[in-house]
Design a protein around this motif. Structure first.
Motif, mmCIF file in Angstrom:
data_model
loop_
_atom_site.group_PDB
_atom_site.id
_atom_site.type_symbol
_atom_site.label_atom_id
_atom_site.label_comp_id
_atom_site.label_asym_id
_atom_site.label_seq_id
_atom_site.Cartn_x
_atom_site.Cartn_y
_atom_site.Cartn_z
ATOM 1 N N GLY A 268 0.797 -1.225 0.000
ATOM 2 C CA GLY A 268 0.000 0.000 0.000
ATOM 3 C C GLY A 268 0.826 1.269 0.000
ATOM 4 N N ILE A 269 2.136 1.159 -0.246
ATOM 5 C CA ILE A 269 2.976 2.364 -0.232
ATOM 6 C C ILE A 269 3.559 2.681 -1.610
ATOM 7 C CG2 ILE A 269 3.604 2.092 2.185
ATOM 8 C CD1 ILE A 269 6.303 1.011 1.234
ATOM 9 N N GLY A 270 3.363 1.769 -2.574
ATOM 10 C CA GLY A 270 3.982 1.942 -3.887
ATOM 11 C C GLY A 270 3.622 3.244 -4.571
ATOM 12 N N MET A 271 2.326 3.520 -4.699
ATOM 13 C CA MET A 271 1.890 4.707 -5.428
ATOM 14 C C MET A 271 2.095 5.976 -4.613
ATOM 15 S SD MET A 271 1.235 3.739 -8.393
ATOM 16 C CE MET A 271 0.601 5.295 -9.044
ATOM 17 N N SER A 272 2.047 5.887 -3.288
ATOM 18 C CA SER A 272 2.337 7.078 -2.473
ATOM 19 C C SER A 272 3.802 7.485 -2.651
ATOM 20 C CB SER A 272 2.019 6.817 -1.001
ATOM 21 O OG SER A 272 2.854 5.817 -0.468
ATOM 22 N N ILE A 273 4.689 6.500 -2.763
ATOM 23 C CA ILE A 273 6.105 6.779 -3.016
ATOM 24 C C ILE A 273 6.275 7.381 -4.403
ATOM 25 C CG2 ILE A 273 8.352 5.691 -3.389
ATOM 26 C CD1 ILE A 273 7.676 3.758 -1.143
ATOM 27 N N VAL A 274 5.563 6.834 -5.388
ATOM 28 C CA VAL A 274 5.622 7.368 -6.758
ATOM 29 C C VAL A 274 5.233 8.841 -6.766
ATOM 30 C CG1 VAL A 274 4.457 7.307 -9.003
ATOM 31 C CG2 VAL A 274 5.280 5.192 -7.970
ATOM 32 N N LEU A 275 4.127 9.169 -6.099
ATOM 33 C CA LEU A 275 3.657 10.557 -6.052
ATOM 34 C C LEU A 275 4.694 11.460 -5.393
ATOM 35 C CD1 LEU A 275 1.360 12.603 -6.511
ATOM 36 C CD2 LEU A 275 0.465 11.961 -4.258
ATOM 37 N N GLN A 276 5.263 11.006 -4.296
ATOM 38 C CA GLN A 276 6.258 11.798 -3.569
ATOM 39 C C GLN A 276 7.495 12.053 -4.436
ATOM 40 O OE1 GLN A 276 7.483 10.023 0.107
ATOM 41 N NE2 GLN A 276 9.045 11.545 0.522
ATOM 42 N N ILE A 277 7.970 11.010 -5.114
ATOM 43 C CA ILE A 277 9.162 11.149 -5.962
ATOM 44 C C ILE A 277 8.892 12.127 -7.095
ATOM 45 C CG2 ILE A 277 10.634 9.940 -7.622
ATOM 46 C CD1 ILE A 277 10.412 7.461 -5.828
ATOM 47 N N LEU A 278 7.750 12.004 -7.753
ATOM 48 C CA LEU A 278 7.432 12.872 -8.884
ATOM 49 C C LEU A 278 7.297 14.325 -8.439
ATOM 50 C CD1 LEU A 278 4.920 10.610 -10.849
ATOM 51 C CD2 LEU A 278 7.287 11.129 -11.444
ATOM 52 N N LYS A 279 6.672 14.556 -7.280
ATOM 53 C CA LYS A 279 6.552 15.929 -6.774
ATOM 54 C C LYS A 279 7.924 16.526 -6.498
ATOM 55 C CE LYS A 279 1.938 15.979 -4.661
ATOM 56 N NZ LYS A 279 1.184 16.099 -3.388
ATOM 57 N N GLN A 280 8.830 15.729 -5.946
ATOM 58 C CA GLN A 280 10.177 16.219 -5.649
ATOM 59 C C GLN A 280 10.933 16.612 -6.913
ATOM 60 O OE1 GLN A 280 11.922 13.001 -3.431
ATOM 61 N NE2 GLN A 280 11.029 13.651 -1.477
#
Length: 302
Positions: free
Chosen positions: A263-275
């Protein structure tokens, strides 16, 4: 008729009112305790999930380190094996050329002819196998790179190709179409870009597997539009309901079976892309498929 001025009547109503107030206070207190217990249970569950997530991240980090070490260890003997096979091929060809065929029996000439015919194919097969191993090692090294803070210029087409090759064993029953236009390189953390691509592709693969789809297709499109590089990853899998779409970027939220997702895969994706000043948009329809659109802004400072 009741005398409301009677002291007993007044005392009775005072006691009744006090009892109602105490009951109300007790009810309010009980409700507050219940709500706090529910909140505490949620927090405990979240802490346990975070603990499991940290353990999983440590395992992945260790796996990446081990993969890099193994890849380097394989690279060294692989390099001289490829070189030796090439040299061996040259030696064998020279040796065959200098053998005086007229002095050989017909049986020996037949043997030499068979070897001459078969040897190039054997060496070619070996070369293809060795270079396949070399590609696998290259992909492992690319995926295992951490580069925690460093931004490098990355060719998106190459990164996509490597991610697809890395996930090759999971794609046996899924057709992958790549429509990749030539686009400028982007500045990105290479390890984090790998994580974004692999997480999204794994989700697409799992969507195509539930239920089993005999005509499963994942299409990857890359193009440039008005100062933006657009990467679209499209699958014809199970899709998502509006409720799932609303929560897909929430940490620790998953609708996958137990043991198949943290359940953390897409939250990590979003965080990386925002950075990295990149954007992501999701369009999905239940039982029809999903489109993930990622935009890389070439003009935005990083």
């Amino acid at each position: 008729m009741i005398d409301k001025s009677n002291p007993y009547y007044i005392a009775y109503h005072r006691e009744k009112k006090a009892r109602v107030e105490v009951e109300q206070l007790l009810e309010d207190y009980t409700r507050q305790v219940y709500e706090k217990n529910m909140l505490l249970e949620q927090q405990i569950k979240q802490i346990k999930n975070q603990q499991q997530s940290l353990i999983q991240q440590e395992k992945l980090a260790l796996l990446g380190t081990l993969a890099a070490g193994v890849a380097h260890e394989i690279n060294n003997p692989l390099a001289f094996v490829i070189s030796n096979v090439t040299t061996l091929n040259s030696y064998v060809n020279d040796l065959i050329e200098v053998i005086p065929k007229e002095q050989l029996s017909q049986s020996d000439q037949n043997t030499i002819h068979f070897i001459t015919e078969d040897l190039p194919e054997l060496i070619t097969d070996n070369d293809q196998g060795f270079f396949r191993i070399k590609d696998i090692v290259k992909n492992l090294l690319f995926f295992a790179r951490t580069d925690s803070e460093e931004l490098t210029e990355i060719d998106l087409s190459g990164a996509i190709d490597m991610a697809v090759k890395l996930l090759g064993p999971k794609l046996k029953n899924i057709q992958v179409k790549q429509e990749l236009c030539k686009v400028p390189k982007i500045r990105f953390n290479s390890g984090e870009l790998n994580q974004v691509l692999v997480n999204i592709l794994v989700n697409a693969i799992q969507a195509c597997e539930q239920p089993a789809n005999n005509s499963a297709i994942i299409t990857i499109k890359l193009a440039q539009h008005d100062g933006m590089i657009q990467l679209n990853i499209i699958d014809n899998g199970c899709g998502m309901s509006p409720e799932v779409q609303q929560r897909m970027f929430d940490a620790f939220y998953t609708n996958k079976p137990v043991g198949t997702g943290t359940g953390i895969g897409m939250s990590i994706v979003l965080q990386i892309l925002k950075q990295h000043n990149a954007t992501i948009d999701v369009q999905s329809e239940l039982d029809k498929g999903t489109i993930i659109k990622i935009g890389f802004n070439l003009s935005a400072p990083i």
